[in-house]
Write a protein that holds these residues in place. Structure first.
Motif, mmCIF file in Angstrom:
data_model
loop_
_atom_site.group_PDB
_atom_site.id
_atom_site.type_symbol
_atom_site.label_atom_id
_atom_site.label_comp_id
_atom_site.label_asym_id
_atom_site.label_seq_id
_atom_site.Cartn_x
_atom_site.Cartn_y
_atom_site.Cartn_z
ATOM 1 N N LEU A 173 2.151 11.572 2.061
ATOM 2 C CA LEU A 173 1.607 11.195 0.600
ATOM 3 C C LEU A 173 3.078 10.398 0.050
ATOM 4 C CD1 LEU A 173 0.109 11.208 -2.061
ATOM 5 C CD2 LEU A 173 1.215 13.031 -2.572
ATOM 6 N N GLY A 174 2.861 9.153 -0.518
ATOM 7 C CA GLY A 174 4.088 8.519 -1.253
ATOM 8 C C GLY A 174 4.681 7.722 -0.246
ATOM 9 N N THR A 175 4.295 7.450 1.314
ATOM 10 C CA THR A 175 4.968 6.799 1.952
ATOM 11 C C THR A 175 4.417 5.227 1.807
ATOM 12 O OG1 THR A 175 5.063 8.173 3.667
ATOM 13 C CG2 THR A 175 4.910 6.014 4.608
ATOM 14 N N ARG A 176 5.202 4.379 1.477
ATOM 15 C CA ARG A 176 4.784 2.960 1.386
ATOM 16 C C ARG A 176 4.642 2.115 2.445
ATOM 17 N NH1 ARG A 176 9.747 2.708 -3.031
ATOM 18 N NH2 ARG A 176 8.905 3.994 -4.663
ATOM 19 N N LEU A 177 3.611 1.378 2.865
ATOM 20 C CA LEU A 177 3.497 0.614 3.845
ATOM 21 C C LEU A 177 3.156 -0.950 3.528
ATOM 22 C CD1 LEU A 177 0.662 3.098 5.402
ATOM 23 C CD2 LEU A 177 3.182 2.809 6.109
ATOM 24 N N TYR A 178 3.433 -1.654 4.808
ATOM 25 C CA TYR A 178 3.269 -3.358 4.478
ATOM 26 C C TYR A 178 2.239 -3.617 5.499
ATOM 27 C CZ TYR A 178 7.872 -2.227 2.532
ATOM 28 O OH TYR A 178 8.663 -1.680 1.877
ATOM 29 N N ALA A 208 -3.323 10.090 1.178
ATOM 30 C CA ALA A 208 -3.713 11.325 1.598
ATOM 31 C C ALA A 208 -2.535 12.385 1.835
ATOM 32 C CB ALA A 208 -4.236 11.132 3.137
ATOM 33 N N HIS A 209 -2.822 13.478 1.738
ATOM 34 C CA HIS A 209 -1.724 14.589 1.757
ATOM 35 C C HIS A 209 -0.830 14.270 2.992
ATOM 36 C CE1 HIS A 209 -0.364 18.699 0.629
ATOM 37 N NE2 HIS A 209 -0.390 18.943 1.962
ATOM 38 N N VAL A 210 -1.576 14.051 4.369
ATOM 39 C CA VAL A 210 -1.061 13.762 5.455
ATOM 40 C C VAL A 210 -2.026 12.775 5.924
ATOM 41 C CG1 VAL A 210 -0.108 14.459 7.795
ATOM 42 C CG2 VAL A 210 0.237 15.851 5.662
ATOM 43 N N ALA A 211 -1.369 11.561 6.594
ATOM 44 C CA ALA A 211 -2.072 10.696 7.348
ATOM 45 C C ALA A 211 -1.696 10.309 8.852
ATOM 46 C CB ALA A 211 -2.229 9.344 6.463
ATOM 47 N N ASP A 212 -2.427 10.288 9.771
ATOM 48 C CA ASP A 212 -2.032 9.684 11.209
ATOM 49 C C ASP A 212 -2.365 8.123 11.211
ATOM 50 O OD1 ASP A 212 -1.517 12.303 11.640
ATOM 51 O OD2 ASP A 212 -3.387 12.533 12.846
ATOM 52 N N LEU A 213 -1.250 7.511 12.005
ATOM 53 C CA LEU A 213 -1.040 6.231 12.233
ATOM 54 C C LEU A 213 -1.423 5.907 13.592
ATOM 55 C CD1 LEU A 213 2.068 4.517 10.511
ATOM 56 C CD2 LEU A 213 -0.397 5.112 9.587
ATOM 57 N N HIS A 214 -2.320 5.223 13.963
ATOM 58 C CA HIS A 214 -2.971 5.035 15.341
ATOM 59 C C HIS A 214 -2.585 3.937 16.122
ATOM 60 C CE1 HIS A 214 -5.971 8.421 14.787
ATOM 61 N NE2 HIS A 214 -5.437 8.214 13.304
ATOM 62 N N PHE A 215 -2.569 3.897 17.260
ATOM 63 C CA PHE A 215 -2.302 2.537 18.227
ATOM 64 C C PHE A 215 -3.473 1.502 17.970
ATOM 65 C CE2 PHE A 215 0.055 5.643 20.807
ATOM 66 C CZ PHE A 215 1.192 4.776 20.952
ATOM 67 N N VAL A 275 -5.146 5.534 2.400
ATOM 68 C CA VAL A 275 -4.178 4.601 1.564
ATOM 69 C C VAL A 275 -4.755 3.911 0.458
ATOM 70 C CG1 VAL A 275 -2.799 4.113 3.693
ATOM 71 C CG2 VAL A 275 -4.519 2.602 3.058
ATOM 72 N N VAL A 276 -3.818 3.523 -0.548
ATOM 73 C CA VAL A 276 -4.338 2.700 -1.731
ATOM 74 C C VAL A 276 -3.583 1.460 -2.007
ATOM 75 C CG1 VAL A 276 -5.383 4.608 -2.821
ATOM 76 C CG2 VAL A 276 -3.247 4.361 -3.433
ATOM 77 N N PRO A 277 -3.867 0.537 -2.833
ATOM 78 C CA PRO A 277 -2.930 -0.582 -3.033
ATOM 79 C C PRO A 277 -1.854 -0.075 -4.111
ATOM 80 C CG PRO A 277 -5.199 -1.214 -2.988
ATOM 81 C CD PRO A 277 -5.175 0.134 -2.973
ATOM 82 N N LEU A 278 -0.708 -0.338 -4.013
ATOM 83 C CA LEU A 278 0.435 0.059 -4.903
ATOM 84 C C LEU A 278 -0.140 -0.514 -6.108
ATOM 85 C CD1 LEU A 278 3.673 -0.029 -3.225
ATOM 86 C CD2 LEU A 278 2.877 1.916 -4.521
ATOM 87 N N PRO A 279 -0.009 0.149 -7.493
ATOM 88 C CA PRO A 279 -0.225 -0.255 -8.842
ATOM 89 C C PRO A 279 0.480 -1.372 -9.008
ATOM 90 C CG PRO A 279 -0.304 2.226 -8.615
ATOM 91 C CD PRO A 279 0.205 1.740 -7.261
ATOM 92 N N VAL A 280 0.001 -2.088 -9.980
ATOM 93 C CA VAL A 280 1.044 -3.284 -10.614
ATOM 94 C C VAL A 280 1.293 -2.883 -11.875
ATOM 95 C CG1 VAL A 280 0.783 -5.623 -11.645
ATOM 96 C CG2 VAL A 280 -0.603 -5.164 -9.619
ATOM 97 N N GLU A 281 0.654 -2.038 -12.645
ATOM 98 C CA GLU A 281 1.109 -1.419 -13.876
ATOM 99 C C GLU A 281 1.855 -0.064 -13.763
ATOM 100 O OE1 GLU A 281 -2.230 -1.700 -16.514
ATOM 101 O OE2 GLU A 281 -2.313 -3.767 -16.849
ATOM 102 N N PHE A 327 0.935 -1.250 0.058
ATOM 103 C CA PHE A 327 -0.242 0.089 -0.057
ATOM 104 C C PHE A 327 0.874 1.229 -0.116
ATOM 105 C CE2 PHE A 327 -2.881 -3.130 1.276
ATOM 106 C CZ PHE A 327 -4.192 -2.652 0.835
ATOM 107 N N VAL A 328 0.311 2.333 -0.429
ATOM 108 C CA VAL A 328 0.840 3.583 -0.324
ATOM 109 C C VAL A 328 -0.083 4.729 0.307
ATOM 110 C CG1 VAL A 328 0.381 4.252 -2.720
ATOM 111 C CG2 VAL A 328 2.407 5.161 -1.557
ATOM 112 N N VAL A 329 0.382 5.732 1.177
ATOM 113 C CA VAL A 329 -0.416 6.565 1.536
ATOM 114 C C VAL A 329 -0.752 7.427 0.420
ATOM 115 C CG1 VAL A 329 -0.433 8.785 2.962
ATOM 116 C CG2 VAL A 329 0.513 6.605 3.624
#
Length: 305
Positions: free
Chosen positions: A140-145, A120-127, A173-179, A116-118
């Motif tokens: 934006l652009g941060t890759r997540l697992y 949103a312009h800015v996102a918060d991660l929560h406990f 977040v959105v899934p990273l594109p395959v293409e 996945f990749v962020v």
């Protein structure tokens, strides 16, 4: 596991600034240097001249890999940012200095492909889903697992420096594109950063420079491109004058000098008129505009990834 020279590590903060040297930092840079850097406060505290100080080389996003070269007892790490190609500086990536506290050892899940990749312009991660923020200001652009299934509109992710997964609204977040994306899709992401402050070496949705805008827009789609404008020119295909289309790149250089600026073509050319979206050094912000005469005089070509 501890950080060790010769091994890879990852950024554990939302945005880590890569410095020319530990001695290059200024008193105004203090908010960007802490264990939990406040990059928006740092950007807000810079005056017109400090926005373009060459002490900043680039910025790295949460989870970005570095090769550790040296660990100093004063809390600084000499690293190579391996996800930011900079062939003229180091074939391994972009070299520079980071506070050691902003790094974490590379864990097993980081060696898999991000899912996945962020967006949103800015996102918060929560406990916990809907709980208090654990890591605010992820950009934006941060890759997540991904670390588990969707729960009540929230997704869990492995995050460096945290033993338990952190949660983010699935809308951020959105899934990273395959293409590979179309150039106009990359332009659309960059256009969302219009009005952002110009920061020399900036590479986030808090502040950005010209080549950082290109790099980050492509990163949003999982595509790694060179970090600096002259390297971006060498990695792209020159176009015949008038063949450029939205999403291509304009490069600029003064006679006898190397390329110093890049912008993203924002409209098809009409005669001698050209338009681009770029992080403008002069205006200190990201703008979309028709190229003025003095800018056209330094245009050396249009290229395409």
């Amino acid at each position: 596991m501890e950080l060790q020279p010769g091994r890879e590590a990852v950024v554990r903060v939302p945005v880590a600034t890569l410095w020319a040297s530990p001695d290059a930092v200024r008193p105004v840079d203090r908010p960007a240097l802490s264990d939990a850097p406040d990059v928006p406060a740092w950007v807000a505290g810079l005056d017109h001249d400090q926005q373009v100080g060459d002490c900043v080389l680039s910025q790295l996003l949460l989870g970005e890999r570095v090769l550790v070269i040296e660990l100093r007892v004063d809390g600084w790490a000499h690293v190579v940012a391996v996800e930011q190609p900079a062939a003229k500086l180091d074939p391994r990536g972009y070299p520079g200095w980071l506070p050691v506290a902003q790094l974490a050892p590379l864990r097993a899940e980081r060696q898999r492909s991000p899912q996945f990749v962020v967006d949103a312009h800015v996102a918060d991660l929560h406990f916990t889903p809907g709980g208090p923020p654990a890591l605010p200001g992820v950009v934006l652009g941060t890759r997540l697992y991904r670390a588990g299934p969707l729960f009540d509109g929230w997704l869990p992710f492995h995050v460096p420096g945290h033993t338990e997964p952190l949660w983010v609204p699935e809308t951020d977040v959105v899934p990273l594109p395959v293409e590979r994306p179309e150039a106009k899709e990359v332009l659309a992401v960059a256009d969302r950063l219009r009005g952002l402050p110009y920061i020399w070496g900036g590479h986030s949705s808090h502040g950005i420079d010209c080549s950082g805008l290109v790099h980050l827009a492509w990163r949003r789609f999982g595509v790694t491109v060179p970090r600096d404008a002259d390297d971006q020119a060498e990695a792209t295909t020159p176009l015949a004058p008038g063949d450029e289309r939205p999403g291509d790149l304009y490069f600029f250089a003064r006679p006898g000098r190397r390329i110093h600026h890049v912008g993203i073509v924002s409209a098809e050319p009409h005669g001698e008129q050209r338009r681009m979206l770029h992080a403008c050094y002069r205006q200190r912000r990201v703008v979309e505009e028709q190229l003025p005469a003095d800018r056209l005089a330094t245009l050396v070509g249009a290229h395409r990834f």
